[in-house]
Scaffold this motif. Structure first.
Motif, PDB file in Angstrom:
ATOM      1  N   THR A 162     -41.567  33.719 145.042  1.00 54.64           N
ATOM      2  CA  THR A 162     -42.335  32.736 144.288  1.00 54.64           C
ATOM      3  C   THR A 162     -42.265  33.011 142.790  1.00 54.64           C
ATOM      4  OG1 THR A 162     -43.842  32.458 146.168  1.00 54.64           O
ATOM      5  CG2 THR A 162     -44.618  31.687 144.023  1.00 54.64           C
ATOM      6  N   THR A 163     -42.346  34.281 142.413  1.00 55.40           N
ATOM      7  CA  THR A 163     -42.272  34.645 141.002  1.00 55.40           C
ATOM      8  C   THR A 163     -40.905  34.305 140.412  1.00 55.40           C
ATOM      9  OG1 THR A 163     -43.877  36.430 141.299  1.00 55.40           O
ATOM     10  CG2 THR A 163     -42.469  36.548 139.362  1.00 55.40           C
ATOM     11  N   GLY A 166     -40.394  30.502 140.453  1.00 57.39           N
ATOM     12  CA  GLY A 166     -41.277  29.923 139.440  1.00 57.39           C
ATOM     13  C   GLY A 166     -40.702  30.074 138.049  1.00 57.39           C
ATOM     14  N   ALA A 167     -40.142  31.257 137.741  1.00 56.79           N
ATOM     15  CA  ALA A 167     -39.526  31.481 136.433  1.00 56.79           C
ATOM     16  C   ALA A 167     -38.298  30.594 136.254  1.00 56.79           C
ATOM     17  CB  ALA A 167     -39.144  32.943 136.283  1.00 56.79           C
ATOM     18  N   ALA A 168     -37.471  30.510 137.294  1.00 59.10           N
ATOM     19  CA  ALA A 168     -36.242  29.728 137.207  1.00 59.10           C
ATOM     20  C   ALA A 168     -36.525  28.241 136.980  1.00 59.10           C
ATOM     21  CB  ALA A 168     -35.420  29.910 138.475  1.00 59.10           C
ATOM     22  N   ARG A 171     -41.959  27.269 135.818  1.00 59.79           N
ATOM     23  CA  ARG A 171     -43.324  27.126 136.320  1.00 59.79           C
ATOM     24  C   ARG A 171     -43.946  28.492 136.623  1.00 59.79           C
ATOM     25  NH1 ARG A 171     -40.768  22.460 137.165  1.00 59.79           N
ATOM     26  NH2 ARG A 171     -41.966  20.551 137.551  1.00 59.79           N
ATOM     27  N   SER A 172     -43.827  29.395 135.692  1.00 57.27           N
ATOM     28  CA  SER A 172     -44.315  30.759 135.907  1.00 57.27           C
ATOM     29  C   SER A 172     -45.814  30.801 136.144  1.00 57.27           C
ATOM     30  CB  SER A 172     -43.950  31.644 134.715  1.00 57.27           C
ATOM     31  OG  SER A 172     -42.562  31.830 134.636  1.00 57.27           O
ATOM     32  N   GLN A 173     -46.575  30.041 135.380  1.00 55.58           N
ATOM     33  CA  GLN A 173     -48.023  30.067 135.555  1.00 55.58           C
ATOM     34  C   GLN A 173     -48.426  29.452 136.886  1.00 55.58           C
ATOM     35  OE1 GLN A 173     -50.293  31.696 133.518  1.00 55.58           O
ATOM     36  NE2 GLN A 173     -51.525  31.334 135.356  1.00 55.58           N
ATOM     37  N   ILE A 179     -49.634  32.338 143.964  1.00 57.49           N
ATOM     38  CA  ILE A 179     -49.699  33.658 144.601  1.00 57.49           C
ATOM     39  C   ILE A 179     -51.144  34.121 144.727  1.00 57.49           C
ATOM     40  CG2 ILE A 179     -49.136  36.106 144.289  1.00 57.49           C
ATOM     41  CD1 ILE A 179     -46.499  35.144 142.950  1.00 57.49           C
ATOM     42  N   ALA A 180     -51.915  33.979 143.646  1.00 57.94           N
ATOM     43  CA  ALA A 180     -53.304  34.437 143.666  1.00 57.94           C
ATOM     44  C   ALA A 180     -54.122  33.679 144.704  1.00 57.94           C
ATOM     45  CB  ALA A 180     -53.920  34.267 142.283  1.00 57.94           C
ATOM     46  N   ALA A 181     -53.950  32.375 144.758  1.00 60.51           N
ATOM     47  CA  ALA A 181     -54.711  31.572 145.716  1.00 60.51           C
ATOM     48  C   ALA A 181     -54.300  31.872 147.147  1.00 60.51           C
ATOM     49  CB  ALA A 181     -54.516  30.085 145.407  1.00 60.51           C
TER      50      ALA A 181
END
Length: 333
Positions: A162-163, A166-168, A171-173, A179-181
């Motif tokens: 996911t990280t 997301g970076a690629a 959408r990093s945030q 991930i947190a949720a």
């Protein structure tokens, strides 16, 4: 932005966002993502991602990006080569499989389908969870920039997938929030089964009809990562046996099955008859947890897929079915 592939260790689950959650790109490009085969520079926000292997399409969809192409789920999938969690998210996004806006699908029964991936005209290929070889990576890189796995084949945790994805996708945030949720949900669901916490476990594959009999999954595999994330402890016998080993499993002689000491044993099996055969088997039946009845034998391939190919979409779907079985087994430990 440089993202170094690292192993987070634990795998969680959660009921969070589906497709279309955040359709805005917040990162500044170019972005560089490091992986096993070097690093990939992404000059601008991708708009046409294609995926290979499992997990990657799930992650992209959960981040609000519908792939132009994705593999069929030939094992553990439904009649349309998809999964319940992927279907629900795509439906919510107005991009159901087979619809005009839905992703193209291609089979990977014989490995990476380079021809069909190329036909989707992708601007990036997501393979953060995969078993790409150097040759596969080089071929795919001629089609579009590729995000490969960080360290070892099929060993990327869903958090790392996911990280990286997301970076690629810029959408990093959104990836951090997802991930947190997700981890919050897995923790909350697991707390409903306090008997699970602290129990030692082994996740393996038991096949009484085969001469080798047993495969034991190691800590790098997503199945043990999932059990660890809900408060269980990998059995010391596996911790010791995996020292110096690579890969995601080790074979274990059926003649030494009685040495597989843990409070709970989890396996996937093709049907209920196989579970009965394991319990009655003169060798496999001597596994301590099997003898006590602290044995989870999953006969649902879709559920097995949801845990082994963990994603922010699959794990929430798996919890309601899997945790009660695991809790029942832990109560007998």
């Amino acid at each position: 932005m440089t993202l170094a592939g690292c192993s987070t260790g634990a795998v969680g689950a959660g009921g969070t966002t589906g497709a279309g959650t955040d359709n805005t790109t917040t990162d500044t490009f170019p972005v560089t993502v490091k992986h096993k085969f070097g690093e990939t520079v992404i000059k601008s926000a991708p708009r046409r991602p294609a995926t290979v292997s499992w997990v990657n399409a799930d992650v992209a969809i959960a981040l609000g990006v519908i792939p132009v192409g994705m593999p069929k789920d030939d094992w553990g999938g439904n009649a349309q080569g998809s999964t319940p969690w992927k279907d629900a998210a795509l439906q919510k996004a107005g991009a159901a499989v087979g619809s005009e806006k839905g992703p193209a699908q291609y089979s990977e029964v014989d490995g990476v389908n380079f021809t069909e991936v190329a036909k989707t005209n992708p601007d990036i290929i997501l393979a953060a969870y995969s078993g790409l070889t150097q040759e596969d990576y080089d071929k795919l890189s001629k089609i579009a920039p590729v995000i490969a796995y960080p360290e070892a084949p099929y060993a990327t945790s869903w958090q790392d997938s996911t990280t990286m994805i997301g970076a690629a996708l810029g959408r990093s945030q959104t990836a951090k929030d997802l991930i947190a949720a997700t981890e919050k949900t897995i923790t909350g669901q697991a707390e409903k089964y306090p008997q699970i916490k602290g129990k030692t476990y082994i996740y393996g594959n038991l096949e009484p009809d085969k001469s080798d009999g047993v495969n034991v999954y190691l800590s790098a595999d997503n199945r043990p990562k999932f059990l660890t994330s809900i408060g269980m402890v990998l059995a010391p016998v596996v911790v010791e046996a995996e020292k110096g080993k690579t890969g995601f499993f080790i074979p274990w002689s059926a003649e030494k099955a009685n040495q597989l000491a843990s409070q709970v044993f989890v396996s996937w099996v093709p049907d209920a008859k196989t579970k009965d055969a394991i319990v009655k088997d003169p060798l496999l039946g001597q596994i301590p947890a099997v003898k006590k009845g602290a044995f989870v034998a999953d006969t649902d391939n879709t559920l097995t897929l949801a845990i082994s190919a963990s994603s922010p979409l699959s794990l929430p779907w798996a919890l309601d079915a899997f945790l009660p079985e695991l809790g029942a087994a832990a109560s007998k430990a």
